[in-house]
Design a protein around this motif. Structure first.
Motif, PDB file in Angstrom:
ATOM      1  N   ALA A 145       0.782  -1.134   0.017  1.00 25.70           N
ATOM      2  CA  ALA A 145       0.085  -0.015   0.036  1.00 25.70           C
ATOM      3  C   ALA A 145       0.790   1.314   0.181  1.00 25.70           C
ATOM      4  CB  ALA A 145      -1.081   0.106   1.146  1.00 25.70           C
TER       5      ALA A 145
ATOM      6  N   ALA B 252      -4.533   9.698   2.958  1.00 28.90           N
ATOM      7  CA  ALA B 252      -5.492   8.550   2.472  1.00 28.90           C
ATOM      8  C   ALA B 252      -4.467   7.290   2.131  1.00 28.90           C
ATOM      9  CB  ALA B 252      -6.209   8.996   1.239  1.00 28.90           C
ATOM     10  N   PHE B 253      -5.210   6.183   2.215  1.00 23.83           N
ATOM     11  CA  PHE B 253      -4.656   4.949   1.883  1.00 23.83           C
ATOM     12  C   PHE B 253      -4.969   4.130   0.338  1.00 23.83           C
ATOM     13  CE2 PHE B 253      -4.815   0.531   2.446  1.00 23.83           C
ATOM     14  CZ  PHE B 253      -3.752  -0.045   3.123  1.00 23.83           C
ATOM     15  N   LEU B 254      -3.917   4.010  -0.177  1.00 27.50           N
ATOM     16  CA  LEU B 254      -4.059   3.234  -1.487  1.00 27.50           C
ATOM     17  C   LEU B 254      -3.416   2.022  -1.263  1.00 27.50           C
ATOM     18  CD1 LEU B 254      -4.853   3.673  -4.620  1.00 27.50           C
ATOM     19  CD2 LEU B 254      -2.744   4.640  -4.782  1.00 27.50           C
ATOM     20  N   HIS B 255      -4.269   0.772  -1.619  1.00 26.55           N
ATOM     21  CA  HIS B 255      -3.832  -0.618  -1.860  1.00 26.55           C
ATOM     22  C   HIS B 255      -3.545  -0.768  -3.044  1.00 26.55           C
ATOM     23  CE1 HIS B 255      -3.689  -4.928  -1.592  1.00 26.55           C
ATOM     24  NE2 HIS B 255      -3.282  -4.773  -0.090  1.00 26.55           N
TER      25      HIS B 255
ATOM     26  N   ASP C 194      -6.026  -1.696  -5.815  1.00 29.36           N
ATOM     27  CA  ASP C 194      -6.841  -0.596  -6.280  1.00 29.36           C
ATOM     28  C   ASP C 194      -6.106   0.444  -7.331  1.00 29.36           C
ATOM     29  OD1 ASP C 194      -9.218  -1.168  -4.906  1.00 29.36           O
ATOM     30  OD2 ASP C 194      -8.238  -0.464  -3.077  1.00 29.36           O
TER      31      ASP C 194
ATOM     32  N   LYS D 123     -13.890   5.267   0.115  1.00 22.92           N
ATOM     33  CA  LYS D 123     -14.288   5.010   1.602  1.00 22.92           C
ATOM     34  C   LYS D 123     -13.938   6.290   2.230  1.00 22.92           C
ATOM     35  CE  LYS D 123     -14.214   0.831   3.392  1.00 22.92           C
ATOM     36  NZ  LYS D 123     -13.885  -0.218   4.073  1.00 22.92           N
TER      37      LYS D 123
ATOM     38  N   LYS E 195      -9.003   5.836  10.909  1.00 30.85           N
ATOM     39  CA  LYS E 195      -8.428   5.682   9.745  1.00 30.85           C
ATOM     40  C   LYS E 195      -8.917   6.736   8.580  1.00 30.85           C
ATOM     41  CE  LYS E 195      -9.483   0.710  10.526  1.00 30.85           C
ATOM     42  NZ  LYS E 195     -10.353  -0.472  10.035  1.00 30.85           N
TER      43      LYS E 195
ATOM     44  N   ARG F 255      -9.932   5.798   1.978  1.00 24.73           N
ATOM     45  CA  ARG F 255      -9.337   4.884   1.138  1.00 24.73           C
ATOM     46  C   ARG F 255      -9.478   5.030  -0.388  1.00 24.73           C
ATOM     47  NH1 ARG F 255      -9.173  -1.736   1.298  1.00 24.73           N
ATOM     48  NH2 ARG F 255      -8.064  -2.081  -0.717  1.00 24.73           N
TER      49      ARG F 255
ATOM     50  N   THR G  85      -8.857   4.589  -4.879  1.00 23.51           N
ATOM     51  CA  THR G  85      -8.410   3.857  -5.838  1.00 23.51           C
ATOM     52  C   THR G  85      -8.090   4.544  -7.311  1.00 23.51           C
ATOM     53  OG1 THR G  85      -9.583   2.072  -7.377  1.00 23.51           O
ATOM     54  CG2 THR G  85     -10.880   4.133  -6.598  1.00 23.51           C
TER      55      THR G  85
ATOM     56  N   THR H 163     -19.088   2.670   3.027  1.00 20.44           N
ATOM     57  CA  THR H 163     -18.480   3.992   2.566  1.00 20.44           C
ATOM     58  C   THR H 163     -18.300   4.915   3.549  1.00 20.44           C
ATOM     59  OG1 THR H 163     -20.408   4.305   1.147  1.00 20.44           O
ATOM     60  CG2 THR H 163     -18.911   2.856   0.090  1.00 20.44           C
TER      61      THR H 163
END
Length: 494
Positions: A55, A66-69, A72, A113, A119, A122, A124, A398
């Motif tokens: 990530a 923010a979090f990007l896996h 995604d 999300k 957290k 999230r 994409t 979401t």
């Protein structure tokens, strides 16, 4: 089954309620000072890559990164036939994150999300832009039709129409449930709208600064009309003339056949009061949910999961214990499905049904739960009942739950749900007095505490205070402070 959409607008807050046969099913809240970010598209920058987590953290202008896996992140475009439930073919393996992005890299991302709890949002890079009948997937060649459209001939027709659009512009599409029965001309209008929206994003992106918002989803009233306006929605009632005007203008462009169902509510009595929505919202903030039979649910939302406990309460049944338990669980299954929608609970959910011996009863309870969850717009997955009577399920989340949108942790207990007893606080104070005397010189000590704690000390614990004064050789005074919480106290050296 008749449904109504109620839209309540005040200067700083908008609320939407979905009422089914007179019973509240969903509530959506949007506040001017804190609009959600779900669906928005931003210009972002990679600030940290975490190979061990597959990530990256991305700066998009929010309070937290923010979090990007890796899963995604868009790779090679593929053509797939799928439903909204997911692809029919297994996805290709995900490459290491450091092969996909690098620190400092700028890219266009979409929030899938909202920030929840501690957290961050999230993200994409697989952009999707919804309209009335379609969802545009500009970086994919995916073609899909909603699983809720069950007629095979209609699915084939819609798939053929969408295929033509996809071949023309090289984008993917998902056909939404609302598209059932719509003409190719109506779908073509949606395609034109989506093409313009994506073109604007592409035009703004190169010169935009990091954190710039390139696309923002519609306001809550328009989103509700776009996403929730189904054939069985009899009326949309709006208590704001200005919002009604905007909604009518939106409907004239995108759903002219629905205009007659959109009404302005001019009544003096508040719209939500008229339908009992305010009372239902208050009930949705409590832990216990009564069942008509006399049983009840206890709903606990934690950071990790939500647990729902089913109890028979005052329900005694009429035949035998097994039948009583079965009837309670059947009613609980229906109520759980409604409460998940109403409270917008998501993530992992554990339902503790009352133990049943009969395997057929277990199957019927599970079928009932799945049947009523089918009405939910959010994706849910239910697993088989365990030997302990537990049902594990997930519900896609979401945005924050209703409780977390409308409430905050109690300052008295810090969100624990309990506070220390006056007796416990008394003994903490005695230890603090001893600690303070050993560290600092003082003749007299003054203890400030809540009235309940001071009363406990000066009455029931008075002998202990005398012993402590003799042991320390100090004088101790106590003063009640009305504004102090039960756990709050101060020891002052005089």
């Amino acid at each position: 089954m008749s449904e109504e959409l109620l839209i309540n607008v005040t200067p700083r807050e908008t609320r939407v309620a979905l009422v089914e046969n007179g019973m509240l099913q969903e509530v959506h809240v949007e506040r001017a000072a804190r609009r959600g970010w779900y669906g928005n598209i931003y210009k972002g920058r990679i600030v940290r890559v975490l190979p061990g987590m597959q990530a990256a953290f991305v700066e998009i202008g929010l309070e937290r990164t923010a979090f990007l896996h890796a899963s995604d992140i868009v790779r090679a475009a593929t053509v797939e036939m799928l439903t909204e439930e997911g692809a029919t073919n297994a996805p290709p393996p995900v490459p290491p994150i450091n092969e996909l992005v690098r620190e400092g890299q700028e890219l266009v991302v979409q929030v899938i999300k909202d920030p929840i709890g501690s957290k961050g949002a999230r993200l994409t890079t697989q952009i999707s832009i919804p309209s009335r009948y379609l969802v545009l997937l500009p970086r994919s060649r995916t073609l899909g039709v909603s699983a809720r459209i069950e007629d095979e001939d209609e699915r084939a027709r819609l798939k053929s129409v969408v295929q033509n659009f996809s071949e023309r512009n090289g984008c993917g599409y998902i056909v939404r449930t609302n598209a059932e029965g719509q003409t190719s001309e109506a779908l073509a209008e949606d395609v034109d709208y989506l093409d313009k929206a994506w073109s604007q994003v592409q035009a703004r992106a190169p010169a935009a600064k990091v954190g710039a918002r390139l696309y923002e989803d519609l306001s809550l009233p328009l989103r509700a009309v776009r996403d929730l306006m189904r054939a069985n929605i009899e009326k949309v009632r709006i208590d704001s003339r200005e919002t009604w005007d905007r909604t009518i203008a939106f409907a004239q462009t995108f759903m002219p056949d629905q205009i007659e169902r959109i009404e302005h509510y001019p009544g003096e009595r508040p719209l939500f009061d008229l339908y009992g929505v305010e009372d239902e919202i208050q009930k949705a903030l409590t832990k216990e949910v009564p069942l008509k039979s006399g049983g009840y649910l206890v709903i606990d939302q934690t950071e990790a999961m939500t647990t729902i406990d089913v109890n028979t309460g005052g329900y005694l049944g009429h035949r035998n214990l097994e039948e009583t338990v079965y009837r309670t669980n059947l009613e609980a299954a229906q109520t759980v499905a409604r409460q998940l929608r109403l409270r917008n609970l998501g993530g992992i959910i554990i339902i503790d049904f009352i133990d049943m011996e009969d395997d057929e009863h277990k199957r019927q309870v599970l079928r009932t739960l799945e049947k009523f969850l089918a009405r939910d717009n959010a994706k849910t997955t239910v697993y088989a009942m365990s030997p302990l009577g537990l049902v594990e399920m997930t519900r896609k989340r979401t945005t924050e739950s209703l409780a977390r949108q409308l409430t905050e942790s109690c300052p008295e207990c810090g969100g624990r749900g309990v506070i220390k007893t006056a007796e416990t606080v008394c003994y903490e104070i005695f230890r603090e007095i001893t600690r303070a005397v050993r560290q600092f010189e003082a003749r007299t000590l003054l203890v400030l505490a809540s009235p309940k704690v001071v009363t406990r000390i000066t009455e029931e614990e008075s002998a202990a205070v005398v012993e402590l004064e003799e042991f320390l050789g100090k004088s101790i005074r106590f003063q009640a402070e009305e504004q102090y919480g039960q756990e709050q106290y101060d020891v002052v050296l005089l």
